[in-house]
Scaffold this motif. Structure first.
Motif, PDB file in Angstrom:
ATOM      1  N   ASP A   9       0.830  -1.199   0.000  1.00 46.38           N
ATOM      2  CA  ASP A   9       0.000   0.000   0.000  1.00 46.38           C
ATOM      3  C   ASP A   9       0.869   1.255   0.000  1.00 46.38           C
ATOM      4  OD1 ASP A   9      -2.665   1.369   0.484  1.00 46.38           O
ATOM      5  OD2 ASP A   9      -1.526   2.021   2.230  1.00 46.38           O
ATOM      6  N   ALA A  10       0.542   2.214  -0.851  1.00 42.65           N
ATOM      7  CA  ALA A  10       1.367   3.423  -0.989  1.00 42.65           C
ATOM      8  C   ALA A  10       1.439   4.207   0.318  1.00 42.65           C
ATOM      9  CB  ALA A  10       0.810   4.301  -2.105  1.00 42.65           C
ATOM     10  N   ALA A  11       0.338   4.281   1.040  1.00 43.16           N
ATOM     11  CA  ALA A  11       0.340   5.017   2.304  1.00 43.16           C
ATOM     12  C   ALA A  11       1.264   4.344   3.321  1.00 43.16           C
ATOM     13  CB  ALA A  11      -1.084   5.115   2.860  1.00 43.16           C
ATOM     14  N   TRP A  12       1.265   3.007   3.342  1.00 41.19           N
ATOM     15  CA  TRP A  12       2.154   2.265   4.254  1.00 41.19           C
ATOM     16  C   TRP A  12       3.607   2.559   3.894  1.00 41.19           C
ATOM     17  CZ3 TRP A  12       6.141  -1.006   4.957  1.00 41.19           C
ATOM     18  CH2 TRP A  12       6.224  -1.707   6.163  1.00 41.19           C
ATOM     19  N   GLU A  13       3.922   2.504   2.602  1.00 40.96           N
ATOM     20  CA  GLU A  13       5.288   2.800   2.138  1.00 40.96           C
ATOM     21  C   GLU A  13       5.709   4.208   2.556  1.00 40.96           C
ATOM     22  OE1 GLU A  13       6.316   2.298  -1.879  1.00 40.96           O
ATOM     23  OE2 GLU A  13       6.033   0.118  -1.906  1.00 40.96           O
ATOM     24  N   ASN A  14       4.842   5.165   2.320  1.00 44.89           N
ATOM     25  CA  ASN A  14       5.191   6.559   2.630  1.00 44.89           C
ATOM     26  C   ASN A  14       5.477   6.749   4.116  1.00 44.89           C
ATOM     27  OD1 ASN A  14       4.898   7.316  -0.038  1.00 44.89           O
ATOM     28  ND2 ASN A  14       2.773   7.944   0.189  1.00 44.89           N
ATOM     29  N   ASP A  15       4.632   6.147   4.961  1.00 44.46           N
ATOM     30  CA  ASP A  15       4.845   6.272   6.409  1.00 44.46           C
ATOM     31  C   ASP A  15       6.129   5.562   6.838  1.00 44.46           C
ATOM     32  OD1 ASP A  15       2.538   7.733   6.623  1.00 44.46           O
ATOM     33  OD2 ASP A  15       1.293   6.057   7.326  1.00 44.46           O
ATOM     34  N   PHE A  16       6.414   4.428   6.213  1.00 50.53           N
ATOM     35  CA  PHE A  16       7.627   3.665   6.525  1.00 50.53           C
ATOM     36  C   PHE A  16       8.878   4.465   6.151  1.00 50.53           C
ATOM     37  CE2 PHE A  16      10.768   0.442   4.991  1.00 50.53           C
ATOM     38  CZ  PHE A  16      11.027  -0.188   6.208  1.00 50.53           C
ATOM     39  N   VAL A  17       8.872   5.010   4.951  1.00 49.03           N
ATOM     40  CA  VAL A  17      10.018   5.798   4.492  1.00 49.03           C
ATOM     41  C   VAL A  17      10.165   7.068   5.321  1.00 49.03           C
ATOM     42  CG1 VAL A  17      10.929   7.157   2.555  1.00 49.03           C
ATOM     43  CG2 VAL A  17       9.969   4.883   2.144  1.00 49.03           C
ATOM     44  N   LEU A  18       9.061   7.723   5.623  1.00 48.57           N
ATOM     45  CA  LEU A  18       9.112   8.957   6.414  1.00 48.57           C
ATOM     46  C   LEU A  18       9.738   8.697   7.779  1.00 48.57           C
ATOM     47  CD1 LEU A  18       8.422  11.920   6.941  1.00 48.57           C
ATOM     48  CD2 LEU A  18       6.129  11.179   7.618  1.00 48.57           C
ATOM     49  N   GLU A  19       9.340   7.607   8.423  1.00 52.06           N
ATOM     50  CA  GLU A  19       9.889   7.307   9.745  1.00 52.06           C
ATOM     51  C   GLU A  19      11.396   7.085   9.672  1.00 52.06           C
ATOM     52  OE1 GLU A  19       9.956   6.938  13.781  1.00 52.06           O
ATOM     53  OE2 GLU A  19       8.256   7.510  12.516  1.00 52.06           O
ATOM     54  N   LEU A  20      11.855   6.361   8.659  1.00 51.22           N
ATOM     55  CA  LEU A  20      13.293   6.121   8.524  1.00 51.22           C
ATOM     56  C   LEU A  20      14.032   7.410   8.171  1.00 51.22           C
ATOM     57  CD1 LEU A  20      13.285   2.658   6.701  1.00 51.22           C
ATOM     58  CD2 LEU A  20      13.889   3.132   9.080  1.00 51.22           C
TER      59      LEU A  20
END
Length: 233
Positions: A9-20
């Motif tokens: 899911d794009a939203a999951w990816e975005n949140d994952f990348v943002l946190e890192l």
């Protein structure tokens, strides 16, 4: 982020990348971690949320090494550039009216408030991201305080010939831009997939261009505003 289409899911990816990103993890390590998630989801058919849980929590659980702190390398040139912009525009306005540049208490307070706002935002990126509306309101209040201080606190600290102030402000702007430009290669840090060599090169070139353009944005904006001050007001 380069890479093939996946069921993640794009939203999951975005949140994952943002946190890192907020954890100061290198872009290549982020790309590798994301590729592992994508591969698992492709092979298993699971969603990222079902397989790995909440993205920010999973990102923290990886305990990937952080890059050495680059806050100073980013902040110092930016703050010098902002101060140079403020000095230059006020000096151009004084030059336009054929008056000496007056360094006022309000001007010093305004510069101090702007510098404080930038430092606070840079040191509290997590709070800025998690509370975007509140952060915007606080930023607007601090900007209003800076403008109000500049208008109301007119007590003179010193009067200085205008031309040297224009030169000083311009030198601060150019110096900050040149410093950021020269550091661009090291600061560009795109998130890239380890399985897409062509995409890696493309993303790195794009990130470098964006960083270089960003370095010269403040001097360009100052030149445009100075021209408006000179020819319109």
């Amino acid at each position: 982020m380069t890479g093939p289409q996946t069921p993640v899911d794009a939203a999951w990816e975005n949140d994952f990348v943002l946190e890192l990103r907020l954890l100061d993890v290198d872009g290549r390590l982020i790309g590798d971690a994301l590729e592992q998630v994508r591969t698992h989801c492709t092979d298993s058919g699971e969603s990222a949320a079902a397989a790995f849980g909440e993205p920010a929590a999973y990102a923290r659980s990886l305990e990937l090494p952080a890059e050495p702190a680059r806050l100073g390398r980013v902040l110092v040139p930016s703050l010098v550039g902002l101060a140079g912009m403020y000095l230059t525009l006020n000096a151009v306005m004084a030059l336009r009216t054929d008056e000496p540049f007056t360094l006022t208490i309000g001007l010093l307070v305004a510069i101090g408030v702007v510098v404080l706002a930038v430092v606070m935002a840079a040191q509290n990126l997590r709070a800025v991201v998690d509370h975007a509306v509140r952060s915007i309101v606080i930023g607007a209040i601090m900007l209003a305080v800076a403008v109000t201080a500049g208008e109301l606190l007119t007590g003179a600290v010193a009067q200085i010939p205008t031309q040297p102030v224009v030169v000083l402000g311009s030198a601060m702007l150019l110096g900050s831009a040149i410093t950021e430009h020269r550091a661009a290669a090291g600061m560009a840090d795109p998130v890239v997939s380890p399985v897409d060599a062509a995409g890696v090169a493309r993303e790195e070139r794009s990130a470098l261009r964006s960083t270089v353009l960003g370095a010269w944005l403040l001097p360009a904006a100052t030149a445009i505003l100075a021209a408006a001050v000179w020819f319109i007001f």
